[in-house]
Design a protein around this motif. Sequence first.
Motif, short mmCIF file in Angstrom:
data_model
loop_
_atom_site.label_atom_id
_atom_site.label_comp_id
_atom_site.label_asym_id
_atom_site.label_seq_id
_atom_site.Cartn_x
_atom_site.Cartn_y
_atom_site.Cartn_z
N LYS A 13 10.81 -31.20 13.00
CA LYS A 13 10.44 -30.75 14.16
C LYS A 13 8.89 -30.40 13.83
CE LYS A 13 14.95 -29.34 15.86
NZ LYS A 13 15.84 -28.33 16.54
N THR A 14 8.62 -29.62 12.80
CA THR A 14 7.31 -29.27 12.67
C THR A 14 6.25 -30.46 12.59
OG1 THR A 14 7.91 -27.35 11.48
CG2 THR A 14 5.75 -27.98 11.35
N LYS A 15 6.79 -31.80 11.67
CA LYS A 15 5.78 -32.80 11.75
C LYS A 15 5.68 -33.18 13.13
CE LYS A 15 7.06 -36.48 9.39
NZ LYS A 15 7.56 -37.40 8.49
#
Length: 115
Positions: A13-15
Amino acid sequence: MKKDEGRSSVFTKTKEFVRHIIFRLGNKPSKGYTNFAPLRIAPEYTNIDLENKQVTGVVKYNDRVYLTVTVDVGLNKTIVKGSLRGISHITKPFDKGHYIAMIKSHAEILLNKED
């Protein structure tokens, strides 16, 4: 849910979020905006010289000329005399540059119509 699966999900999700931000920064929108305001004082065109391709426009208020703009379309030259200092409260949001640009564009239109 295992501990590694949670980390993997957060990492993914961060990526994706970082990719989205980079994509948005790289693709600047080509949209702009326009402010609409009433033009309380319109320029008057006092001289249109078709032979020499010159137009003179003035900005007047109460029969007093505050700004005179002479546009020589043939030589691509603009001569400006005066200022809007005494009537800036009336001409807002338009300033001297707006009136100069307006007279210049109208001069080109007026002379092209006559050709």
